[in-house]
Design a protein around this motif. Sequence first.
Motif, mmCIF file in Angstrom:
data_model
loop_
_atom_site.group_PDB
_atom_site.id
_atom_site.type_symbol
_atom_site.label_atom_id
_atom_site.label_comp_id
_atom_site.label_asym_id
_atom_site.label_seq_id
_atom_site.Cartn_x
_atom_site.Cartn_y
_atom_site.Cartn_z
ATOM 1 N N SER A 79 -11.024 52.703 -6.512
ATOM 2 C CA SER A 79 -10.984 52.525 -5.053
ATOM 3 C C SER A 79 -9.817 53.289 -4.442
ATOM 4 O O SER A 79 -9.916 53.798 -3.324
ATOM 5 C CB SER A 79 -10.978 51.043 -4.675
ATOM 6 O OG SER A 79 -9.743 50.478 -5.014
ATOM 7 N N VAL A 80 -8.709 53.388 -5.189
ATOM 8 C CA VAL A 80 -7.597 54.209 -4.689
ATOM 9 C C VAL A 80 -8.046 55.670 -4.616
ATOM 10 O O VAL A 80 -7.820 56.365 -3.623
ATOM 11 C CB VAL A 80 -6.344 54.076 -5.587
ATOM 12 C CG1 VAL A 80 -5.276 55.089 -5.171
ATOM 13 C CG2 VAL A 80 -5.793 52.666 -5.518
ATOM 14 N N PHE A 81 -8.698 56.102 -5.681
ATOM 15 C CA PHE A 81 -9.199 57.486 -5.714
ATOM 16 C C PHE A 81 -10.073 57.762 -4.489
ATOM 17 O O PHE A 81 -9.895 58.747 -3.783
ATOM 18 C CB PHE A 81 -9.988 57.700 -7.007
ATOM 19 C CG PHE A 81 -10.696 59.022 -7.085
ATOM 20 C CD1 PHE A 81 -9.978 60.195 -7.281
ATOM 21 C CD2 PHE A 81 -12.080 59.098 -6.946
ATOM 22 C CE1 PHE A 81 -10.635 61.419 -7.353
ATOM 23 C CE2 PHE A 81 -12.735 60.314 -7.016
ATOM 24 C CZ PHE A 81 -12.013 61.475 -7.216
ATOM 25 N N ARG A 82 -11.004 56.847 -4.237
ATOM 26 C CA ARG A 82 -11.914 57.055 -3.098
ATOM 27 C C ARG A 82 -11.152 57.025 -1.778
ATOM 28 O O ARG A 82 -11.463 57.774 -0.858
ATOM 29 C CB ARG A 82 -13.015 55.994 -3.109
ATOM 30 C CG ARG A 82 -13.958 56.246 -4.260
ATOM 31 C CD ARG A 82 -15.226 55.443 -4.181
ATOM 32 N NE ARG A 82 -16.090 55.823 -5.299
ATOM 33 C CZ ARG A 82 -16.796 54.981 -6.017
ATOM 34 N NH1 ARG A 82 -16.782 53.687 -5.740
ATOM 35 N NH2 ARG A 82 -17.545 55.420 -7.010
ATOM 36 N N SER A 83 -10.155 56.157 -1.708
ATOM 37 C CA SER A 83 -9.371 56.062 -0.478
ATOM 38 C C SER A 83 -8.596 57.359 -0.226
ATOM 39 O O SER A 83 -8.564 57.884 0.892
ATOM 40 C CB SER A 83 -8.428 54.866 -0.581
ATOM 41 O OG SER A 83 -7.534 54.852 0.500
ATOM 42 N N VAL A 84 -7.996 57.892 -1.285
ATOM 43 C CA VAL A 84 -7.243 59.152 -1.132
ATOM 44 C C VAL A 84 -8.187 60.271 -0.697
ATOM 45 O O VAL A 84 -7.898 61.026 0.246
ATOM 46 C CB VAL A 84 -6.522 59.531 -2.447
ATOM 47 C CG1 VAL A 84 -5.897 60.911 -2.329
ATOM 48 C CG2 VAL A 84 -5.453 58.509 -2.787
ATOM 49 N N VAL A 85 -9.346 60.335 -1.370
ATOM 50 C CA VAL A 85 -10.301 61.392 -1.026
ATOM 51 C C VAL A 85 -10.780 61.224 0.419
ATOM 52 O O VAL A 85 -10.880 62.196 1.177
ATOM 53 C CB VAL A 85 -11.487 61.390 -2.023
ATOM 54 C CG1 VAL A 85 -12.620 62.281 -1.526
ATOM 55 C CG2 VAL A 85 -11.010 61.844 -3.397
ATOM 56 N N GLY A 86 -11.015 59.974 0.806
ATOM 57 C CA GLY A 86 -11.428 59.710 2.188
ATOM 58 C C GLY A 86 -10.354 60.132 3.169
ATOM 59 O O GLY A 86 -10.635 60.739 4.205
ATOM 60 N N ASN A 87 -9.104 59.842 2.811
ATOM 61 C CA ASN A 87 -7.998 60.207 3.700
ATOM 62 C C ASN A 87 -7.839 61.722 3.799
ATOM 63 O O ASN A 87 -7.584 62.250 4.876
ATOM 64 C CB ASN A 87 -6.691 59.581 3.207
ATOM 65 C CG ASN A 87 -6.655 58.079 3.482
ATOM 66 O OD1 ASN A 87 -7.606 57.512 4.008
ATOM 67 N ND2 ASN A 87 -5.552 57.444 3.110
ATOM 68 N N TYR A 88 -7.983 62.411 2.698
ATOM 69 C CA TYR A 88 -7.869 63.881 2.730
ATOM 70 C C TYR A 88 -8.983 64.466 3.599
ATOM 71 O O TYR A 88 -8.761 65.385 4.391
ATOM 72 C CB TYR A 88 -7.962 64.464 1.314
ATOM 73 C CG TYR A 88 -6.734 64.272 0.449
ATOM 74 C CD1 TYR A 88 -5.642 63.529 0.889
ATOM 75 C CD2 TYR A 88 -6.663 64.838 -0.825
ATOM 76 C CE1 TYR A 88 -4.522 63.353 0.087
ATOM 77 C CE2 TYR A 88 -5.542 64.674 -1.626
ATOM 78 C CZ TYR A 88 -4.480 63.925 -1.174
ATOM 79 O OH TYR A 88 -3.381 63.759 -1.964
HETATM 80 C C1 LIG Z 1 -5.507 56.011 3.380
HETATM 81 O O1 LIG Z 1 -5.148 55.887 4.741
HETATM 82 C C2 LIG Z 1 -5.058 54.540 5.161
HETATM 83 C C3 LIG Z 1 -4.834 54.552 6.645
HETATM 84 O O2 LIG Z 1 -3.733 55.358 6.972
HETATM 85 C C4 LIG Z 1 -3.922 53.860 4.402
HETATM 86 O O3 LIG Z 1 -3.826 52.514 4.796
HETATM 87 C C5 LIG Z 1 -4.219 53.931 2.905
HETATM 88 O O4 LIG Z 1 -3.137 53.413 2.184
HETATM 89 C C6 LIG Z 1 -4.452 55.371 2.491
HETATM 90 N N1 LIG Z 1 -4.882 55.366 1.101
HETATM 91 C C7 LIG Z 1 -4.117 55.784 0.120
HETATM 92 C C8 LIG Z 1 -4.657 55.636 -1.245
HETATM 93 O O5 LIG Z 1 -3.008 56.276 0.315
#
Ligand SMILES: *[C@@H]1O[C@H](CO)[C@@H](O)[C@H](O)[C@H]1NC(C)=O
Length: 654
Positions: A79-88
């Motif tokens: 889920s961290v991986f997906r979150s980072v990819v989503g953020n990028y």
């Molecule tokens: C992705 O961005 C959100 C919103 O800024 C942040 O809360 C989250 O921690 C970020 N994800 C990672 C894995 O850094």
Amino acid sequence: MAASFTRALFTLAFAVTASATVSYSGETLVVNGISYYASPNTVSIISATADMLSSASTTGVDLIPLTVLEDTTSSFTTSVFRSVVGNYTAADDVFNTGFLQAIYLKHTGSSPATVAYPLGAALTQYETKLFMPSRAYTSSVEAQGHNFTGWRTEIPAGPYFLSASTGEVYQAYRLYSDVQGAFTEGLIPNTDGSFSVLSAAVQGAQSPTIGVPSKLYYTKTAAKPLAGVRLGVKDIYDIAGVKTSCGNRAFYELYPVKNITAVAVQKLIDAGAVVIGKMKTSQFANGETATADWVDYHSPFNIRGDGYQDPSSSSSGPGAGIGAYEWLDIGLGSDTGGSIRGPSEVNGCFGNRPSHGLVSLDGVMPLSPNLDTAGFLTRDPFLWHEAAKVLYGDNIASNFTSFPTKILTSGFPTSASNEANAILLDFLSKLQTFLNATTTAINVATLWSTSGPAAAGGASINDYLGIVYPVLISQQQYELVTLPFYVDYAAAHAGKRPFVDPAPLIRWAYGQNNVSADATAQALQNKTVFMDWWAESVIPSNAQSCSESILLYPGSTANPTAPVPPTGFGISRVSNFAEVPDMVFPVGQAAYNSTITLQEEYLPVTVDILAAKGCDGMIFALAEALTNAGILKIPGVGSLIDKLNFYCTLLVFK
Ligand SMILES: *[C@@H]1O[C@H](CO)[C@@H](O)[C@H](O)[C@H]1NC(C)=O
Ligand SMILES: *[C@@H]1O[C@H](CO)[C@@H](O)[C@H](O)[C@H]1NC(C)=O
Ligand SMILES: *[C@@H]1O[C@H](CO)[C@@H](O)[C@H](O)[C@H]1NC(C)=O
Ligand SMILES: *[C@@H]1O[C@H](CO)[C@@H](O)[C@H](O)[C@H]1NC(C)=O
Ligand SMILES: *[C@@H]1O[C@H](CO)[C@@H](O)[C@H](O)[C@H]1NC(C)=O
Ligand SMILES: *[C@@H]1O[C@H](CO)[C@@H](O)[C@H](O)[C@H]1NC(C)=O
Ligand SMILES: *[C@@H]1O[C@H](CO)[C@@H](O)[C@H](O)[C@H]1NC(C)=O
Ligand SMILES: *[C@@H]1O[C@H](CO)[C@@H](O)[C@H](O)[C@H]1NC(C)=O
């Protein structure tokens, strides 16, 4: 005969081979349907084994899309991986998931971290690994990371290209077509601080291609407040490594590439701004009307409304680009007689003619040194102020303790007789409430005739100032630019004269034929008398609010434009002669009937704001405060500057 001919050819071929120099200028690639450019400059090298790298190159192309991924969590899970990819993906228009072909994971979180599917490995703190998840997707066994000895050079997160044959890593630029014709050429930085013309081209409107680097490479810091800000530069500013055209083909052809970057541009680069290209200027920064006057280069297209309204001049390229391109953050223009304000008004963005003399114009083509200024065009008022602090430093007041509480208006509507007037009055009313200010309408010509300076000897303002502008620009530019250009061109072309567009020719001829040789001295004297009168009697400075008042006048009122000659006096000339700031705020959009689409279209409505000399910082702060208060809105790109309001209008009226 035949034998000696062959020998001659052989000798020639040998000579050519012996003297050949070949250099790499990057290459273009398509990743998931999007065009990219891999910079020729190596930013790092991965010391991985050759067989490992070549096994990763599953596409048959040497360059493997690579993502440098930075993780600061305690446990690197799926889920961290997906979150980072989503953020990028959300933060950067350059990154796309195709760059996950290879992943270089920098784990800086606490130890140990579990790296779950799709990568599947264990990492200790600060350990780095290179993954090839394209293999991981098919087999969890193969999902292990590969050991390697690491970077030769640490590089920031983001998308890159990795050479399977050498392990070398290159920055990735996304390629965009300049469909509005706002640029003269795309630029990429060289390692020595100079620039090269971007050697890439993509499909789209048969226009130049512009490359933008990933936003993920850059982190704003106190020393680099403009880190990663994408900057377009009007093509009258020199940039080392490339030529300057000043909007004239003969000029571009004649002079060699520049070896020094203009001071103003260098300040922005030093603060982290990324120059992505040179942008169009009307010729020698003179006023030109689309399309009659733009002979050497076609005028940029103003995207607002029906897309065929004049983009104004002379900072036409920055104006048109800022109105159209989400991928361009800010344009550096110049304003001598309205060359930033005009394009800002009609392309619907923020734009400033600063107080005169705030930054060195070394390395910039002059029009009139007494009137020339460097300023910005942008959609973002916060970036506007940040960039201004970099460019002007302490030369703009930032020590004021309150905003002015006096508003002066000139030429403002008195009733909401049409859509644009309603918008102007609504803005004025909100501004008045916001500042808790009083508003007074003034007429500068009347003020001048009733309480003008004695030194003017009773001359009307039009008689006194009407030819100051055309005299200064024509005589000064003729001396500083035209004469040396003619001499250099003649020397290089057997005495010939270069082609020049009609507008600058008419202006130069005016300065040579229609006024006396000492007209410049007279013009400067008249200008000084006006400047002193303005600072004493109309908008004096103030210890608390820097400027005793601010003066507003309508910038654009959604009227398709018509050309005007540069003589006469009008409110937009005040800042030129009084050396005070005049800044454009976009305040809305209003409908007009397009003769092209045969429909109602919308053009920007803007307001110009003046203050006392040196009070630029106060107006920048006002733009920020009004945006925070919801009174100003960040204009969008495209035909409509405010899509939300457009749909509201449709709901209410249709
Ligand atoms: C992705 O961005 C959100 C919103 O800024 C942040 O809360 C989250 O921690 C970020 N994800 C990672 C894995 O850094
Ligand atoms: C990586 O290196 C470590 C320590 O040298 C070794 O124990 C481990 O087996 C290696 N892993 C792989 C995938 O080669
Ligand atoms: C830069 O160019 C100018 C004009 O062509 C030349 O006089 C000067 O020597 C050059 N400077 C350097 C450092 O190459
Ligand atoms: C507005 O100005 C008036 C008169 O100068 C003053 O009495 C009042 O307190 C001010 N209101 C605000 C909100 O500052
Ligand atoms: C300048 O002088 C020429 C020739 O005398 C005349 O034809 C032209 O109209 C004049 N232009 C202006 C702007 O006064
Ligand atoms: C300066 O002002 C004088 C007095 O009104 C006027 O005759 C003259 O044309 C002006 N000169 C210039 C160059 O603006
Ligand atoms: C701001 O600085 C200027 C120039 O140093 C000074 O004249 C002015 O009084 C200062 N204003 C305030 C509010 O401190
Ligand atoms: C456009 O033309 C129509 C038809 O003449 C008219 O009703 C409408 O008010 C016009 N719109 C504007 C903005 O002038």
